[in-house]
Design a protein around this motif. Structure first.
Motif, PDB file in Angstrom:
ATOM      1  N   ALA A 186      31.950  -0.507  38.624  1.00  0.00           N
ATOM      2  CA  ALA A 186      32.949  -0.276  39.682  1.00  0.00           C
ATOM      3  C   ALA A 186      33.717  -1.554  39.998  1.00  0.00           C
ATOM      4  CB  ALA A 186      32.258   0.261  40.937  1.00  0.00           C
ATOM      5  N   LYS A 187      33.057  -2.696  39.851  1.00  0.00           N
ATOM      6  CA  LYS A 187      33.699  -3.978  40.136  1.00  0.00           C
ATOM      7  C   LYS A 187      34.487  -4.497  38.931  1.00  0.00           C
ATOM      8  CE  LYS A 187      30.287  -5.720  43.526  1.00  0.00           C
ATOM      9  NZ  LYS A 187      30.961  -6.429  44.610  1.00  0.00           N
ATOM     10  N   GLY A 188      34.474  -3.745  37.852  1.00  0.00           N
ATOM     11  CA  GLY A 188      35.285  -4.128  36.689  1.00  0.00           C
ATOM     12  C   GLY A 188      34.643  -5.139  35.749  1.00  0.00           C
ATOM     13  N   TYR A 189      33.313  -5.305  35.862  1.00  0.00           N
ATOM     14  CA  TYR A 189      32.643  -6.276  34.981  1.00  0.00           C
ATOM     15  C   TYR A 189      32.195  -5.653  33.660  1.00  0.00           C
ATOM     16  CZ  TYR A 189      32.366  -9.578  38.850  1.00  0.00           C
ATOM     17  OH  TYR A 189      32.673 -10.442  39.864  1.00  0.00           O
ATOM     18  N   LEU A 190      32.027  -4.353  33.662  1.00  0.00           N
ATOM     19  CA  LEU A 190      31.585  -3.720  32.414  1.00  0.00           C
ATOM     20  C   LEU A 190      32.035  -2.269  32.346  1.00  0.00           C
ATOM     21  CD1 LEU A 190      28.941  -1.812  33.191  1.00  0.00           C
ATOM     22  CD2 LEU A 190      27.763  -3.990  33.153  1.00  0.00           C
ATOM     23  N   GLY A 220      33.915  -9.504  32.847  1.00  0.00           N
ATOM     24  CA  GLY A 220      32.452  -9.548  32.799  1.00  0.00           C
ATOM     25  C   GLY A 220      31.963 -10.625  31.846  1.00  0.00           C
ATOM     26  N   GLU A 221      32.610 -10.726  30.695  1.00  0.00           N
ATOM     27  CA  GLU A 221      32.198 -11.720  29.706  1.00  0.00           C
ATOM     28  C   GLU A 221      32.463 -13.132  30.223  1.00  0.00           C
ATOM     29  OE1 GLU A 221      32.167 -10.775  25.694  1.00  0.00           O
ATOM     30  OE2 GLU A 221      33.103 -12.635  25.015  1.00  0.00           O
ATOM     31  N   LYS A 222      33.623 -13.297  30.871  1.00  0.00           N
ATOM     32  CA  LYS A 222      33.976 -14.617  31.422  1.00  0.00           C
ATOM     33  C   LYS A 222      32.934 -15.056  32.465  1.00  0.00           C
ATOM     34  CE  LYS A 222      37.800 -16.928  33.570  1.00  0.00           C
ATOM     35  NZ  LYS A 222      38.954 -16.739  34.447  1.00  0.00           N
ATOM     36  N   THR A 223      32.574 -14.120  33.341  1.00  0.00           N
ATOM     37  CA  THR A 223      31.588 -14.450  34.371  1.00  0.00           C
ATOM     38  C   THR A 223      30.239 -14.761  33.733  1.00  0.00           C
ATOM     39  OG1 THR A 223      32.745 -12.970  35.880  1.00  0.00           O
ATOM     40  CG2 THR A 223      30.538 -13.674  36.533  1.00  0.00           C
ATOM     41  N   ALA A 224      29.830 -13.939  32.768  1.00  0.00           N
ATOM     42  CA  ALA A 224      28.542 -14.163  32.100  1.00  0.00           C
ATOM     43  C   ALA A 224      28.516 -15.543  31.441  1.00  0.00           C
ATOM     44  CB  ALA A 224      28.288 -13.077  31.056  1.00  0.00           C
ATOM     45  N   LEU A 225      29.611 -15.891  30.758  1.00  0.00           N
ATOM     46  CA  LEU A 225      29.651 -17.181  30.070  1.00  0.00           C
ATOM     47  C   LEU A 225      29.600 -18.338  31.055  1.00  0.00           C
ATOM     48  CD1 LEU A 225      32.176 -16.458  27.198  1.00  0.00           C
ATOM     49  CD2 LEU A 225      29.744 -17.036  26.979  1.00  0.00           C
ATOM     50  N   SER A 226      30.238 -18.154  32.216  1.00  0.00           N
ATOM     51  CA  SER A 226      30.219 -19.223  33.210  1.00  0.00           C
ATOM     52  C   SER A 226      28.813 -19.379  33.803  1.00  0.00           C
ATOM     53  CB  SER A 226      31.294 -18.932  34.261  1.00  0.00           C
ATOM     54  OG  SER A 226      30.822 -19.161  35.543  1.00  0.00           O
ATOM     55  N   VAL A 227      28.121 -18.250  34.003  1.00  0.00           N
ATOM     56  CA  VAL A 227      26.739 -18.300  34.493  1.00  0.00           C
ATOM     57  C   VAL A 227      25.847 -18.988  33.460  1.00  0.00           C
ATOM     58  CG1 VAL A 227      24.726 -16.891  35.098  1.00  0.00           C
ATOM     59  CG2 VAL A 227      26.994 -16.208  35.895  1.00  0.00           C
ATOM     60  N   ILE A 228      26.037 -18.653  32.197  1.00  0.00           N
ATOM     61  CA  ILE A 228      25.218 -19.220  31.127  1.00  0.00           C
ATOM     62  C   ILE A 228      25.501 -20.724  30.974  1.00  0.00           C
ATOM     63  CG2 ILE A 228      24.859 -19.207  28.611  1.00  0.00           C
ATOM     64  CD1 ILE A 228      25.398 -16.096  28.844  1.00  0.00           C
ATOM     65  N   SER A 229      26.773 -21.092  31.080  1.00  0.00           N
ATOM     66  CA  SER A 229      27.125 -22.503  30.955  1.00  0.00           C
ATOM     67  C   SER A 229      26.499 -23.319  32.091  1.00  0.00           C
ATOM     68  CB  SER A 229      28.653 -22.633  30.962  1.00  0.00           C
ATOM     69  OG  SER A 229      29.041 -23.883  31.443  1.00  0.00           O
ATOM     70  N   ARG A 230      26.594 -22.782  33.302  1.00  0.00           N
ATOM     71  CA  ARG A 230      25.983 -23.446  34.457  1.00  0.00           C
ATOM     72  C   ARG A 230      24.484 -23.613  34.232  1.00  0.00           C
ATOM     73  NH1 ARG A 230      26.633 -19.871  39.673  1.00  0.00           N
ATOM     74  NH2 ARG A 230      24.939 -18.845  38.571  1.00  0.00           N
ATOM     75  N   HIS A 231      23.861 -22.545  33.747  1.00  0.00           N
ATOM     76  CA  HIS A 231      22.429 -22.585  33.464  1.00  0.00           C
ATOM     77  C   HIS A 231      22.108 -23.712  32.468  1.00  0.00           C
ATOM     78  CE1 HIS A 231      18.428 -20.646  32.722  1.00  0.00           C
ATOM     79  NE2 HIS A 231      18.550 -21.367  31.630  1.00  0.00           N
ATOM     80  N   ASN A 232      22.891 -23.775  31.398  1.00  0.00           N
ATOM     81  CA  ASN A 232      22.618 -24.759  30.354  1.00  0.00           C
ATOM     82  C   ASN A 232      22.807 -26.193  30.837  1.00  0.00           C
ATOM     83  OD1 ASN A 232      22.029 -22.676  28.650  1.00  0.00           O
ATOM     84  ND2 ASN A 232      24.021 -22.678  27.615  1.00  0.00           N
ATOM     85  N   ILE A 233      23.803 -26.401  31.696  1.00  0.00           N
ATOM     86  CA  ILE A 233      24.054 -27.752  32.214  1.00  0.00           C
ATOM     87  C   ILE A 233      22.867 -28.233  33.045  1.00  0.00           C
ATOM     88  CG2 ILE A 233      25.464 -29.070  33.870  1.00  0.00           C
ATOM     89  CD1 ILE A 233      27.851 -27.215  32.864  1.00  0.00           C
ATOM     90  N   ILE A 234      22.410 -27.361  33.956  1.00  0.00           N
ATOM     91  CA  ILE A 234      21.285 -27.757  34.817  1.00  0.00           C
ATOM     92  C   ILE A 234      20.045 -27.988  33.954  1.00  0.00           C
ATOM     93  CG2 ILE A 234      19.766 -27.048  36.700  1.00  0.00           C
ATOM     94  CD1 ILE A 234      22.092 -25.227  37.636  1.00  0.00           C
ATOM     95  N   SER A 235      19.824 -27.064  33.050  1.00  0.00           N
ATOM     96  CA  SER A 235      18.642 -27.126  32.209  1.00  0.00           C
ATOM     97  C   SER A 235      18.653 -28.401  31.356  1.00  0.00           C
ATOM     98  CB  SER A 235      18.642 -25.868  31.351  1.00  0.00           C
ATOM     99  OG  SER A 235      17.729 -25.970  30.340  1.00  0.00           O
ATOM    100  N   GLU A 236      19.815 -28.751  30.828  1.00  0.00           N
ATOM    101  CA  GLU A 236      19.906 -29.958  29.993  1.00  0.00           C
ATOM    102  C   GLU A 236      19.682 -31.217  30.837  1.00  0.00           C
ATOM    103  OE1 GLU A 236      23.308 -30.025  27.463  1.00  0.00           O
ATOM    104  OE2 GLU A 236      22.678 -31.886  26.467  1.00  0.00           O
ATOM    105  N   PHE A 237      20.238 -31.215  32.044  1.00  0.00           N
ATOM    106  CA  PHE A 237      20.012 -32.363  32.925  1.00  0.00           C
ATOM    107  C   PHE A 237      18.516 -32.555  33.188  1.00  0.00           C
ATOM    108  CE2 PHE A 237      19.163 -33.513  37.415  1.00  0.00           C
ATOM    109  CZ  PHE A 237      19.352 -34.875  37.282  1.00  0.00           C
TER     110      PHE A 237
END
Lengths: 144, 144
Positions: free
Chosen positions: A56-60, A74-91
């Protein structure tokens, strides 16, 4: 391949769903309600409701019995969430936090850090990667 | 002096109460239900219930209409919460996150980071404090 774990006592957020769906689609070509239910440890009826909300929110785009695909949004948001995750995790990994703890802490904090802070942590990670001598000096001090 | 802010949509945790009570007692000599209510943006009846819970768990001694004092256990926990807060906040400030954002992000993530990770961030902060040239190089890179 449970890349998404839940923080104890926390309900998965919409972002967690998008992240899980993205990984499922990229790993096995599709994401079913049961896959998401397994990954996020959430009951199938709850997954169905949430997936409908995301649609309904247009993500999928969700077709019952056929599965779902992420929209561009939806893909853009997912990728941004994943990128954020990877940055914190790498730090955390760079400063010597062991994998399991780094993973749990990343899952715990990733939703609470603002983009500007993420950007600065990303630059710090980038700096340390490009300056291995300084990283070594820091790690020697931390591990001492 | 609202040193404790709430993350949007989150209920204050027992740790937040101990932190707030500690600061109130140290700033004005006592902590009343209304003070805590103001600081944590929680209704007074909820504060009263939580304070009773903290008393039952041995964190404080509560005398209705007279106020409360932290026990040794309560003070120790409050100090550990405050120390964790300060370490995260100092790290964010060192990498150039502006005060308001650093404050909000610290409040958001402090409950989700495990002690071993906090310890490593503390050592990183310590290293950067002791090596101003390296800190400057990192900051120049981040701010670029």
């Amino acid at each position: 391949m449970a890349r998404v774990v839940q923080v104890k006592g926390e309900t998965p957020r919409l972002e967690d769903y998008l992240e899980a769906i993205y990984h499922l689609i990229h790993d096995k070509g599709y994401a079913s309600t049961l896959d998401i239910s397994d990954t996020l440890k959430v009951k199938p009826p709850t997954v169905t409701l949430t997936v409908q909300k995301l649609a309904a929110k247009g993500y999928l785009i969700y077709e019952p019995y056929r599965g779902m695909t992420l929209t561009k949004k939806g893909e853009k948001t997912a990728l941004s969430v994943i990128s954020r995750h990877n940055i914190i995790s790498e730090f955390l990994s760079l400063i010597g936090v062991e994998e399991k703890v780094a993973y749990e802490d990343t899952e715990g904090i990733e939703h609470y850090i603002q983009p500007i802070t993420i950007h600065k942590i990303e630059k710090l990670v980038d700096f340390l990667r490009k300056n291995p001598d300084q990283l070594r000096a820091i790690r020697d001090y931390i591990d001492d």
